[in-house]
Design a protein around this motif. Structure first.
Motif, short mmCIF file in Angstrom:
data_model
loop_
_atom_site.label_atom_id
_atom_site.label_comp_id
_atom_site.label_asym_id
_atom_site.label_seq_id
_atom_site.Cartn_x
_atom_site.Cartn_y
_atom_site.Cartn_z
N THR A 33 -5.69 -4.49 5.71
CA THR A 33 -5.86 -5.58 4.75
C THR A 33 -6.08 -5.06 3.33
O THR A 33 -5.79 -5.75 2.37
CB THR A 33 -7.04 -6.48 5.15
N LEU A 35 -5.16 -2.77 0.18
CA LEU A 35 -3.96 -2.14 -0.38
C LEU A 35 -4.08 -0.62 -0.40
O LEU A 35 -3.08 0.09 -0.23
CB LEU A 35 -3.68 -2.66 -1.78
N LYS A 38 -3.06 0.64 3.00
CA LYS A 38 -1.60 0.53 3.17
C LYS A 38 -0.91 1.62 2.37
O LYS A 38 0.02 2.26 2.85
CB LYS A 38 -1.10 -0.84 2.70
N VAL A 67 6.24 -4.67 4.65
CA VAL A 67 5.24 -4.45 3.61
C VAL A 67 5.87 -4.60 2.23
O VAL A 67 5.26 -5.13 1.31
CB VAL A 67 4.57 -3.06 3.78
N GLU A 70 5.94 -8.32 1.55
CA GLU A 70 4.64 -8.99 1.47
C GLU A 70 3.74 -8.49 0.33
O GLU A 70 2.97 -9.26 -0.21
CB GLU A 70 3.90 -8.84 2.80
N ASP A 71 3.81 -7.22 0.00
CA ASP A 71 2.86 -6.63 -0.94
C ASP A 71 3.57 -6.00 -2.13
O ASP A 71 3.22 -4.91 -2.57
CB ASP A 71 2.01 -5.57 -0.24
N ASP A 74 1.80 -4.63 -5.89
CA ASP A 74 1.17 -3.34 -6.17
C ASP A 74 2.26 -2.31 -6.48
O ASP A 74 3.03 -1.94 -5.61
CB ASP A 74 0.33 -2.89 -4.97
#
Length: 129
Positions: A33, A35, A38, A67, A70-71, A74
């Motif tokens: 969860t 960053l 990840k 990923v 979704e992210d 960043d």
């Protein structure tokens, strides 16, 4: 104390195989969860993708693309994912041959992963957004 050593709870644990490490990093990248976690997992996959391209691609390609979608806010994580995908899709020059010689490089592993990414138009669009 012997009980813990015998079952690997304290010290004496055997080193992981590259495949186990890749699987663990892919799981971390998908389920973390934070960053930072990840990003660390993706950077680990990036490092392993140079030497274990086939294993990383087979185990973690779907996770990396997930990923990426979704992210993507960043920038450091995004950069690490794109560099890892580049490692997976780049053709390796056999025997140090350079592309300047005009020889066509054939790398079925890189071609397989490139086709997997290009197969889903959402993946291609998410790379450019």
């Amino acid at each position: 104390m012997d009980f813990f050593k015998r079952y690997g709870a304290i010290g004496g644990s055997q080193p992981q195989s590259p495949t186990e490490t890749i699987q663990r990093m892919a799981d971390r990248a998908e389920t973390s969860t934070l960053l930072e976690d990840k990003r660390a997992a993706v950077l680990g996959l990036k490092g392993l993708s140079r030497e274990y391209k086939k294993d990383v691609g087979e185990v973690a390609l779907d996770t990396l693309l997930k990923v990426l979608k979704e992210d993507s806010e960043d920038h450091n994580l995004l950069k690490a994912i794109l560099e890892t995908l580049n490692n997976l899709c780049a053709r390796d020059s056999p025997g140090g041959a350079s592309p300047e010689t005009g020889a066509t490089l054939v790398d079925p592993v890189a071609d397989k992963f490139s086709q997997a990414i290009l197969h889903d138009s959402d993946d291609v669009i998410s790379i450019f957004l």
